[in-house]
Design a protein around this motif. Structure first.
Motif, PDB file in Angstrom:
ATOM      1  N   GLY A 283       0.790  -1.223   0.000  1.00  0.00           N
ATOM      2  CA  GLY A 283       0.000   0.000   0.000  1.00  0.00           C
ATOM      3  C   GLY A 283       0.817   1.265   0.000  1.00  0.00           C
ATOM      4  N   VAL A 284       2.069   1.166  -0.432  1.00  0.00           N
ATOM      5  CA  VAL A 284       2.955   2.330  -0.512  1.00  0.00           C
ATOM      6  C   VAL A 284       2.891   2.907  -1.925  1.00  0.00           C
ATOM      7  N   ILE A 285       2.626   4.196  -2.027  1.00  0.00           N
ATOM      8  CA  ILE A 285       2.654   4.854  -3.337  1.00  0.00           C
ATOM      9  C   ILE A 285       4.102   4.892  -3.818  1.00  0.00           C
ATOM     10  N   PHE A 286       4.338   4.461  -5.045  1.00  0.00           N
ATOM     11  CA  PHE A 286       5.709   4.288  -5.537  1.00  0.00           C
ATOM     12  C   PHE A 286       5.890   4.972  -6.886  1.00  0.00           C
ATOM     13  N   ALA A 287       7.002   5.694  -7.022  1.00  0.00           N
ATOM     14  CA  ALA A 287       7.373   6.297  -8.304  1.00  0.00           C
ATOM     15  C   ALA A 287       8.885   6.213  -8.451  1.00  0.00           C
ATOM     16  N   THR A 288       9.356   6.137  -9.672  1.00  0.00           N
ATOM     17  CA  THR A 288      10.804   6.114  -9.892  1.00  0.00           C
ATOM     18  C   THR A 288      11.381   7.517 -10.011  1.00  0.00           C
ATOM     19  N   PHE A 289      10.558   8.475 -10.448  1.00  0.00           N
ATOM     20  CA  PHE A 289      11.057   9.840 -10.676  1.00  0.00           C
ATOM     21  C   PHE A 289       9.885  10.803 -10.630  1.00  0.00           C
TER      22      PHE A 289
END
Length: 403
Positions: A283-289
């Motif tokens: 449930g962690v919002i994840f982005a690479t950049f």
């Protein structure tokens, strides 16, 4: 010389995001009517950033650092020496064609493998009126390592002979590289402490709801939920921190806060895929950049980072409490900065080799519960970098500067 005031900036960008982010921030600040700023950069993602009007960049072939002495091309299939020759030819041709009034070099006095040295010598012999400035972050490495490197690479003679000024993007009372790195008087006389470089902050208050609409980790969908923003900068050396943070979330039922994690674009692809999969499940919002990371940080109650110079500047500009997990290899820069910031009550830190899911969880809960010891220091902290740089630019242009 052109009818405009031309500023050329060089950022070698062999690793991470720090150099190009700092260069872009300074370029945006220097941009003004009658001023043109051109950036020479090896960053493979320079085009992802918002480029302000009056600023442009020339992309030179990217290089990747494999060790302290070995660099290989990032993408093009040529031998390393050929790639370096191409870079040097582009740098030299651009400098001569643009013919700048001011040349700002980021961190490395002679550039990667000496690629800027021919341009520096050309300015001295053919364009002596061009101001040549070296910009240094507050801390490069520990004293012994930096002194040895600068002596070995003849940087002291280069600074003495080919540079007009040295801008130190930090505070003398926090960390003094003149003393730590043993700069002789002929060079220290050229040094100007600008203070930290501030970053743009959002015009309106950013909330958790604006970012993730209640879809973060934890059970609460309330806009009152606490938000942790985790960033590893470029990400190439941040896996241990990101992995440990996700382990903490995975091991903690009903964790009482939400998380927005930005891994950085340079995490190896297999590890990036694994992190993204785990983050989604947890449930962690994840982005690479994110090209406007400050918008994400603006909603945070606490920022967890590795304490790179530029991330620290962004956090302090937004006046956010922060927890630093500083790497200690190949340089001690981040650990030294973390200690400096802790001593000034501007941040706290956990040593890299002491980082576990439990130590991280304990420290985060403590800081979320009460960050008052940091808040006053952060609110009183003044970031003067742009003010001093603008004053120097006015001086170079022969304009009057208010006292």
């Amino acid at each position: 010389m052109s009818s405009t005031y031309n500023i050329l900036m060089y950022s070698h960008d062999t690793y991470g995001l720090g150099h190009i982010r700092r260069t872009m921030a300074i370029a945006k600040n220097l941009s003004a009517p009658g001023v043109s700023v051109l950036i020479l950069t090896g960053s493979p993602i320079a085009g992802r950033f918002s480029i302000p009007y009056g600023v442009d960049f020339v992309r030179i072939p990217g290089m990747i650092k494999q060790s302290n002495t070995v660099y290989v091309p990032h993408s093009i299939k040529v031998n390393p020496q050929k790639a370096l020759e191409i870079r040097q030819e582009i740098i030299t041709a651009t400098a001569k064609s643009f013919d700048p009034d001011l040349f700002i070099v980021d961190k490395v006095p002679v550039g990667l493998k000496g690629e800027v040295l021919p341009v520096l010598q050309w300015f001295k012999t053919s364009r002596p009126d061009t101001k040549v400035v070296l910009g240094l972050r507050d801390i490069l490495d520990d004293s012994a390592s930096t002194r040895a490197e600068w002596n070995d690479k003849n940087y002291f003679n280069v600074l003495d002979d080919l540079y007009s000024e040295i801008w130190i993007y930090g505070q003398e009372d926090f960390y003094n590289p003149i003393v730590e790195y043993g700069l002789p008087a002929s060079i220290s006389d050229k040094c100007i402490f600008t203070g930290y470089i501030p970053r743009q902050t959002p015009n309106r208050k950013i909330t958790l709801k604006h970012l993730i609409n209640g879809n973060g980790n934890g059970n609460s969908s309330s806009d009152n939920s606490k938000l942790i923003v985790v960033t590893a900068g470029g990400g190439g050396d941040g896996y241990h921190m990101l992995d440990t943070y996700l382990s903490m979330v995975e091991q903690t039922p009903d964790i009482p806060f939400k998380t927005y994690m930005v891994s950085g674009p340079f995490v190896p692809q297999d590890l990036q895929d694994s992190l993204a999969k785990r983050a989604k499940k947890a449930g962690v919002i994840f982005a690479t950049f994110h090209k406007r990371l400050e918008k994400i940080m603006a909603a945070a109650d606490l920022v967890v980072s590795m304490g790179g110079y530029n991330t620290v500047c962004e956090i302090l500009s937004l006046k956010k409490p922060s927890l630093i997990i500083p790497r200690e290899s190949p340089r001690l820069e981040q650990l030294i900065r973390a200690r400096v910031l802790q001593s000034a009550n501007l941040a706290d830190y956990i040593k890299w080799d002491c980082l576990t899911a439990s130590t991280l969880h304990e420290k985060i809960l403590s800081m979320l519960e009460d960050s008052s010891e940091y808040e006053q220091s952060i609110n009183e902290f003044s970031m003067t970098g742009f003010d001093v740089i603008r004053d120097r630019l006015s001086s170079f242009k022969g304009e009057s500067v208010d006292a």
